[in-house]
Design an enzyme around this catalytic site. Structure first.
Site, PDB file in Angstrom:
ATOM      1  N   CYS A  20       0.807  -1.217   0.000  1.00  0.00           N
ATOM      2  CA  CYS A  20       0.000   0.000   0.000  1.00  0.00           C
ATOM      3  C   CYS A  20       0.844   1.273   0.000  1.00  0.00           C
ATOM      4  O   CYS A  20       0.312   2.372  -0.141  1.00  0.00           O
ATOM      5  CB  CYS A  20      -0.949  -0.007   1.189  1.00  0.00           C
ATOM      6  SG  CYS A  20      -2.275  -1.225   1.019  1.00  0.00           S
ATOM      7  N   ASP A  57     -13.974   3.531   3.151  1.00  0.00           N
ATOM      8  CA  ASP A  57     -13.207   2.374   2.694  1.00  0.00           C
ATOM      9  C   ASP A  57     -13.843   1.639   1.530  1.00  0.00           C
ATOM     10  O   ASP A  57     -13.152   0.948   0.783  1.00  0.00           O
ATOM     11  CB  ASP A  57     -13.006   1.403   3.869  1.00  0.00           C
ATOM     12  CG  ASP A  57     -12.165   2.025   4.965  1.00  0.00           C
ATOM     13  OD1 ASP A  57     -10.989   2.326   4.709  1.00  0.00           O
ATOM     14  OD2 ASP A  57     -12.677   2.228   6.074  1.00  0.00           O
ATOM     15  N   ASP A 102     -11.546  -3.941   3.409  1.00  0.00           N
ATOM     16  CA  ASP A 102     -12.412  -2.799   3.152  1.00  0.00           C
ATOM     17  C   ASP A 102     -13.875  -3.124   3.428  1.00  0.00           C
ATOM     18  O   ASP A 102     -14.649  -2.266   3.853  1.00  0.00           O
ATOM     19  CB  ASP A 102     -12.258  -2.327   1.705  1.00  0.00           C
ATOM     20  CG  ASP A 102     -10.974  -1.554   1.471  1.00  0.00           C
ATOM     21  OD1 ASP A 102     -10.386  -1.070   2.456  1.00  0.00           O
ATOM     22  OD2 ASP A 102     -10.549  -1.441   0.309  1.00  0.00           O
ATOM     23  N   GLY A 150     -11.837 -13.494 -12.596  1.00  0.00           N
ATOM     24  CA  GLY A 150     -11.164 -12.207 -12.482  1.00  0.00           C
ATOM     25  C   GLY A 150     -10.664 -11.708 -13.813  1.00  0.00           C
ATOM     26  O   GLY A 150     -11.200 -12.044 -14.874  1.00  0.00           O
ATOM     27  N   HIS A 151      -9.601 -10.903 -13.762  1.00  0.00           N
ATOM     28  CA  HIS A 151      -9.062 -10.284 -14.981  1.00  0.00           C
ATOM     29  C   HIS A 151      -7.546 -10.222 -14.861  1.00  0.00           C
ATOM     30  O   HIS A 151      -7.006  -9.976 -13.777  1.00  0.00           O
ATOM     31  CB  HIS A 151      -9.639  -8.879 -15.140  1.00  0.00           C
ATOM     32  CG  HIS A 151      -9.188  -8.200 -16.398  1.00  0.00           C
ATOM     33  ND1 HIS A 151      -9.536  -8.643 -17.652  1.00  0.00           N
ATOM     34  CD2 HIS A 151      -8.397  -7.105 -16.594  1.00  0.00           C
ATOM     35  CE1 HIS A 151      -9.005  -7.857 -18.565  1.00  0.00           C
ATOM     36  NE2 HIS A 151      -8.296  -6.919 -17.956  1.00  0.00           N
TER      37      HIS A 151
END
Length: 341
Positions: A20, A57, A102, A150-151
């Site tokens: 992060c 968030d 989150d 997903g991608h």
């Protein structure tokens, strides 16, 4: 869970930042987002309960409920980042726990995730990507959250994370704008993840205490906060403790007084700061909050630790959470948003 820590490839060396700490600086991000306004929804659309306004968030929208049925809200978020550790399996676990956080930070439970993967396929063996995805799947399984595909893209820099959908009771959300004077502040994980990860990237040293902290889900902390009646919380990630605290105080129009002696840190964190393993993201965090903070007599190392860019950090809850130290209190808004004592 089996780690692949013996892999000779150091994934952190393929990233310009780590975890992060590679986020866009908060000040720059807010300058961009401040110019965006969402269109007013048409009559009959799903009401948006939490959006861009407070920088919370995740986004939350109320779902239509049949007459007599319990109210429900959908929670939506996405999070991905460059390698924060060298072990691909551990990186996958950390990134997944961070993305799921989150949803927990809003008081929700994750139910469905999709992978987001960027991989330099001509540079790094693709079987390492399999280990990353395996780590993410294991954490999602622990959370009781489906992973439905997903991608992926071919990218010069490896990145991984998840887009996550969760469900929540719209009457029992944890929001960053629900803080009120008199509420205590609890922190559910120790700080220092950023500096230890930065030391790991520079030296290859492995810090088990940091990995164990990052792969721990915030599920139990969120459940405990809700059970205690909390309505205000945020998770502590890339903007550091001070950055996320500042956002909470700003959204709630309060001031926070922090007892710096009560804030917990991971073993080795102070030594990592002393030895200079401080990321650029941490220094930008400190610069961003400085105009809004009365630092009192806190020393430079403590200020850096409080601004340390965390990856998969804990929850900062306005309320008492069993087992978590109380590190401060909210009070009526004063000239500064944060006071360190």
């Amino acid at each position: 869970m089996t780690s692949t820590r013996e892999t000779p490839v150091r994934l952190t060396q393929f990233a310009h930042g780590g975890g992060c700490a590679c986020k866009i600086p908060p000040g720059e991000l807010e300058d961009v987002l401040g110019a965006l306004t969402a269109p007013r929804p048409a009559a009959g659309d799903v009401p948006l309960l939490v959006g861009l306004a407070t920088g919370d968030d995740a986004a939350v929208a109320r779902l239509p409920s049949p007459a007599g049925a319990p109210a429900q809200a959908v929670v939506s978020t996405a999070d991905f980042f460059t390698p924060v550790v060298d072990d691909p399996y551990d990186w996958g676990r950390i990134a997944a726990a961070n993305a799921l956080s989150d949803v927990y930070a809003m008081g929700g439970r994750p139910v469905l995730a999709v992978n987001l993967l960027a991989w330099p396929r001509d540079v790094l063996p693709f079987d390492l990507a399999r280990e990353v995805l395996r780590g993410g799947l294991d954490i999602a399984t622990e959370a009781g959250c489906h992973v439905g595909g997903g991608h992926s893209v071919d990218d010069p820099e490896p990145k991984y994370g998840m887009a996550v959908t969760g469900l929540a009771d719209p009457t029992r959300l944890l929001r960053n704008d629900a803080g009120r004077p008199g509420m205590p502040l609890s922190l559910t994980k120790p700080l220092g993840l950023g500096v230890l990860n930065n030391r790991h990237k520079a030296t290859g040293e492995r810090f088990e205490q940091a990995i164990a902290t990052m792969v721990t889900l915030n599920r139990d902390a969120a459940a405990a906060a809700l059970a205690a009646g909390a309505t205000c919380a945020t998770d502590v990630t890339g903007f550091g403790f001070l950055g996320h605290l500042y956002k909470l105080t700003r959204a709630s129009d309060v001031t926070a007084v922090i007892d710096t002696a009560a804030v917990p840190y991971l073993e080795g964190a102070r030594e990592a700061v002393r030895d200079g393993y401080v990321s650029g993201g941490t220094r930008r965090n400190l610069e961003w909050v400085t105009p809004h903070t009365d630092f009192g007599g806190t020393d430079t190392d403590t200020r850096l630790l409080l601004a340390d860019a965390q990856t998969s950090g804990g929850l900062l809850v306005a309320g008492e959470v069993p087992g978590a130290p109380v590190v401060g209190e909210l009070m009526p808004r004063g000239p500064r948003a944060v006071l360190l004592r």
